[in-house]
Design a protein around this motif. Structure first.
Motif, PDB file in Angstrom:
ATOM      1  N   PRO A  87      -8.995  -3.009   1.152  1.00 42.01           N
ATOM      2  CA  PRO A  87      -9.538  -3.942   0.254  1.00 42.01           C
ATOM      3  C   PRO A  87      -8.326  -5.091   0.250  1.00 42.01           C
ATOM      4  N   GLU A  88      -8.638  -6.421  -0.076  1.00 41.74           N
ATOM      5  CA  GLU A  88      -7.884  -7.318   0.141  1.00 41.74           C
ATOM      6  C   GLU A  88      -6.391  -7.387  -0.572  1.00 41.74           C
ATOM      7  N   SER A  89      -6.252  -6.826  -1.860  1.00 47.74           N
ATOM      8  CA  SER A  89      -4.964  -6.625  -2.450  1.00 47.74           C
ATOM      9  C   SER A  89      -4.261  -5.046  -2.065  1.00 47.74           C
ATOM     10  N   ALA A  90      -4.779  -4.534  -1.155  1.00 56.80           N
ATOM     11  CA  ALA A  90      -4.269  -2.940  -0.991  1.00 56.80           C
ATOM     12  C   ALA A  90      -4.037  -2.405  -1.975  1.00 56.80           C
ATOM     13  N   ASP A 126      -1.146  -9.274   5.421  1.00 51.00           N
ATOM     14  CA  ASP A 126      -0.764 -10.046   4.251  1.00 51.00           C
ATOM     15  C   ASP A 126       0.390  -9.451   3.673  1.00 51.00           C
ATOM     16  N   GLY A 127       1.448 -10.189   3.541  1.00 55.55           N
ATOM     17  CA  GLY A 127       2.825  -9.462   2.830  1.00 55.55           C
ATOM     18  C   GLY A 127       3.903  -8.697   3.669  1.00 55.55           C
ATOM     19  N   LEU A 128       3.451  -8.670   5.080  1.00 50.99           N
ATOM     20  CA  LEU A 128       4.207  -7.819   6.135  1.00 50.99           C
ATOM     21  C   LEU A 128       5.442  -9.018   6.709  1.00 50.99           C
ATOM     22  N   ASP A 129       6.502  -8.494   7.041  1.00 50.42           N
ATOM     23  CA  ASP A 129       7.386  -9.388   7.679  1.00 50.42           C
ATOM     24  C   ASP A 129       6.761  -9.372   9.214  1.00 50.42           C
ATOM     25  N   PRO A 130       7.435 -10.749   9.996  1.00 53.51           N
ATOM     26  CA  PRO A 130       7.127 -10.580  11.319  1.00 53.51           C
ATOM     27  C   PRO A 130       7.150  -9.218  12.106  1.00 53.51           C
ATOM     28  N   ASN A 131       8.137  -8.428  12.049  1.00 52.41           N
ATOM     29  CA  ASN A 131       8.050  -7.236  12.633  1.00 52.41           C
ATOM     30  C   ASN A 131       6.879  -6.184  12.364  1.00 52.41           C
ATOM     31  N   GLN A 132       6.715  -6.107  10.912  1.00 51.80           N
ATOM     32  CA  GLN A 132       5.895  -5.155  10.548  1.00 51.80           C
ATOM     33  C   GLN A 132       4.282  -5.738  11.093  1.00 51.80           C
ATOM     34  N   ALA A 157       8.726   7.296   4.319  1.00 50.51           N
ATOM     35  CA  ALA A 157       8.304   7.121   3.023  1.00 50.51           C
ATOM     36  C   ALA A 157       7.145   7.843   2.002  1.00 50.51           C
ATOM     37  N   ARG A 158       7.070   9.046   2.780  1.00 51.62           N
ATOM     38  CA  ARG A 158       6.026   9.937   2.444  1.00 51.62           C
ATOM     39  C   ARG A 158       6.200  10.362   1.061  1.00 51.62           C
ATOM     40  N   LYS A 159       7.611  10.734   0.806  1.00 48.99           N
ATOM     41  CA  LYS A 159       7.590  11.320  -0.735  1.00 48.99           C
ATOM     42  C   LYS A 159       7.875  10.087  -1.824  1.00 48.99           C
ATOM     43  N   GLN A 160       7.892   8.862  -1.506  1.00 46.55           N
ATOM     44  CA  GLN A 160       7.998   7.925  -2.456  1.00 46.55           C
ATOM     45  C   GLN A 160       6.904   7.607  -3.301  1.00 46.55           C
ATOM     46  N   ILE A 161       7.191   7.171  -4.574  1.00 43.82           N
ATOM     47  CA  ILE A 161       6.379   6.865  -5.312  1.00 43.82           C
ATOM     48  C   ILE A 161       5.851   5.207  -5.013  1.00 43.82           C
ATOM     49  N   ILE A 162       4.564   5.446  -5.071  1.00 41.30           N
ATOM     50  CA  ILE A 162       3.958   4.273  -4.358  1.00 41.30           C
ATOM     51  C   ILE A 162       4.509   2.796  -5.167  1.00 41.30           C
ATOM     52  N   ASP A 163       4.408   3.040  -6.578  1.00 41.89           N
ATOM     53  CA  ASP A 163       5.062   1.755  -7.362  1.00 41.89           C
ATOM     54  C   ASP A 163       6.377   1.433  -7.243  1.00 41.89           C
ATOM     55  N   THR A 164       7.326   2.214  -6.448  1.00 43.04           N
ATOM     56  CA  THR A 164       8.746   1.728  -6.181  1.00 43.04           C
ATOM     57  C   THR A 164       8.675   1.231  -4.750  1.00 43.04           C
ATOM     58  N   LEU A 165       7.476   1.287  -3.987  1.00 42.29           N
ATOM     59  CA  LEU A 165       7.564   0.683  -2.462  1.00 42.29           C
ATOM     60  C   LEU A 165       7.642  -0.951  -2.507  1.00 42.29           C
ATOM     61  N   SER A 166       7.912  -1.367  -1.504  1.00 46.79           N
ATOM     62  CA  SER A 166       7.922  -2.987  -1.291  1.00 46.79           C
ATOM     63  C   SER A 166       6.638  -3.139  -1.006  1.00 46.79           C
ATOM     64  N   LYS A 167       6.138  -4.660  -0.986  1.00 50.37           N
ATOM     65  CA  LYS A 167       4.580  -5.069  -0.618  1.00 50.37           C
ATOM     66  C   LYS A 167       4.423  -4.511   0.546  1.00 50.37           C
ATOM     67  N   GLY A 168       5.192  -4.514   1.799  1.00 54.67           N
ATOM     68  CA  GLY A 168       4.762  -4.119   3.176  1.00 54.67           C
ATOM     69  C   GLY A 168       4.428  -2.842   3.262  1.00 54.67           C
TER      70      GLY A 168
END
Lengths: 312, 244
Positions: A80-83, A161-167, A125-136
């Motif tokens: 979806p649009e806002s991921a 959307d929201g990714l840096d050029p490499n991503q 990043a698999r054990k990271q809480i999604i809330d603490t992740l960056s937009k990308g």
């Protein structure tokens, strides 16, 4: 494969999508273009059976969105649009949840989660809480979610959307790699993305389809198609402009800013957007000009986009 | 029923990952004990029973259960995860039921944590365990009815506060309809049979019987039918929200 037939959606009096029809074949990546509010997301929401259409139908691998929503949803991986994702969960846990809801369990589920983590480079990043992740990272988590069941049809609403050029590059590579045996529909604002990943593009404006074709076909509608930008030194400017204008195949000549070296720079628009590069080259050689720059344009998608979506 | 268990599990875990859960449990336990010992004059009654304790449950639930349920759908809509959930190949009814069961299980945990009250009455005397068991059963069923109403109001809006206020009001009406004071006022206006009919729609009327240890199938059916009706309405609301 997706077949859309006269699909319409009305919100009250507002016609969000107006009798759109198109097809996407297996192996194809169709780019969905249009200004904000043109109806891209609404169309995607109808294809994923989130919104029921006001009229018309679409079939996803032979299943109708009107009468077989669950089968359609089995076929589709949807971003979806806002991921969106459940912020309180860990990445791996979230993907496991989606896999479980889709009916996988045990080692098969673990294998599938591992595979999408790898595809979207999320292993670290698999054990990271999604809330603490960056937009990308969140964007990629939601993308990973759409791939978990290895779907034959992918519908991605602004996947970069929201990714840096490499991503962005990575995600485009991923889409291109997956496109071989899948049907992919992506929406985007980024026109370069269309040329980078899409085999065909569809432009909609105010809910209506206004353009459909391969990127090259769309580019051929541009006034910049086959225009030549050239910088030359060796002769007075006005004389050259006159000479170029005198050529039979030339439609018009536009003078641009001179090069730092003082070389005269012009853009030559051909008649009927036909290629004139060889004629120009011969002409310049005959006139014994020193060519410092010679650049043929394929056309500009942003200009085609503006023309099609802003009306005439 | 594919997808029911994972949806239930995720929702239940989400409760325990938010501070709201612990605030809720602490307030519920404190209010339950407070009402029993202070408002209910537990010691003066000289009875080793939890009847007084259960007496206050309809009023406690009036505010606490809407607080538990208000996020069920409002939060999904606000954060956009609803779109994700409802585009998975799962029936809307399964999603609604799974989320409802999670909220209900959470309330069950809070109810179980009132066990020190049971220990207390056993320490003080020799209580009849029948009414205690039926009291808990009735309270749990009633909580389900409150929660189903809240789940429905939660689907109406993406704002949790609006959902909370709506469900408090609906539940308040359902509590008051069977409240003795209101019944007496209604008796002066309407014939007695009509007042009786009206009070049959109330939580209080049906809970009072179970609380006293009388398990009547009709009371159980009442609560279950409220739950089923509200959850079905919940599904309809979600589907029509999508359509408009």
């Amino acid at each position: 494969m997706i077949v859309v037939e006269a699909l319409s959606k009305q919100f009250g009096r507002f016609q969000a999508v107006d009798e759109i029809s198109f097809e996407v074949q297996r192996g194809e990546v169709l780019g969905f273009l249009g200004p904000n509010g043109a109806g891209k997301s609404t169309t995607m929401k109808m294809l994923t059976c989130y919104l029921p259409p006001t009229s018309g139908n679409a079939e996803v691998n032979g299943f109708s969105i009107n009468s077989q929503p669950l089968q359609v949803q089995e076929q589709i991986g949807y971003l979806p649009e806002s991921a969106p994702s459940y912020n309180e969960m860990q990445v791996e846990e979230f993907l496991t949840f989606i896999g479980e809801v889709r009916g996988f369990s045990g080692t098969e589920l673990r294998r599938k989660v591992g595979r999408v983590l790898e595809l979207t480079s999320l292993q670290d990043a698999r054990k990271q809480i999604i809330d603490t992740l960056s937009k990308g990272f969140r964007q990629r988590t939601c993308l990973a979610q759409s791939l978990i069941h290895d779907p034959p049809v992918l519908i991605l609403d602004e996947p970069t959307d929201g990714l840096d050029p490499n991503q962005k590059h990575e995600v485009r590579e991923l889409i291109r790699r997956m496109s071989e045996e899948r049907t992919i529909l992506i929406s985007t604002h980024i026109l370069e993305e269309v040329e980078a990943v899409c085999s065909r593009a569809l432009i909609i404006s105010e809910g209506r389809l206004v353009g459909l074709g391969t990127p090259d076909e769309l580019l051929s509608q541009s006034i910049y198609r086959n225009a030549v930008t050239l910088s030359v030194s060796g002769k007075s400017a006005e004389a050259l402009l006159e000479d170029l204008n005198g050529l039979e195949q030339v439609y018009s000549v536009e003078r641009l800013e001179d090069m730092p070296s003082g070389a005269l720079t012009v853009r030559v628009f051909p008649k009927d957007r036909e290629s004139i590069s060889s004629e120009l080259e011969q002409f310049l050689k005959k006139k014994k000009m020193v060519i410092e720059q010679f650049f043929v344009e394929r056309g500009r998608l942003d200009e085609v986009f503006r023309n099609l979506t802003l009306g005439n | 029923m594919k997808g029911l268990f994972p949806i239930f599990k995720r929702e239940l875990l989400a409760y325990f990952r938010s501070p709201v859960a612990y605030v809720f449990i602490i307030i519920f336990l404190a209010a339950n004990a407070g009402c029993t010992f202070m408002l209910g004059n537990f010691y003066d009654s000289n009875q080793a029973s939890l009847e007084v304790s259960f007496l206050f449950h309809p009023w406690l639930y009036l505010f606490l259960i809407p607080a538990v349920g208000m996020r069920l759908w409002a939060e999904e809509r606000r954060s956009g995860t609803g779109e994700l959930l409802l585009t998975l190949p799962v029936r809307t009814s399964v999603s609604v039921f799974g989320k409802f069961l999670a909220g209900w299980a959470f309330i069950a945990v809070a109810l179980i944590l009132t066990f020190p009250m049971i220990i207390t009455v056993h320490y003080l005397g020799f209580p009849d365990n029948g009414p205690i068991i039926t009291g808990y059963l009735g309270s749990f069923l009633m909580a389900g009815a409150y929660l189903a109403i809240t789940s429905f109001t939660s689907a109406l809006t993406k704002n949790q506060v609006i959902s909370f206020i709506l469900s408090v009001n609906i539940c308040l009406i359902l509590v008051l309809l069977g409240w003795g004071v209101l019944s007496e006022i209604l008796n002066t206006i309407f014939p007695v049979w009509l007042t009786d009919v009206i009070s049959q729609f109330s939580f209080t009327t049906h809970f009072d019987a179970i609380r006293r240890g009388v398990v009547d199938l009709r009371d159980i059916v009442y609560f279950l039918s409220i739950i089923i009706f509200m959850l079905m309405t919940n599904v309809v609301v979600l589907e029509s929200k999508k359509a408009s």
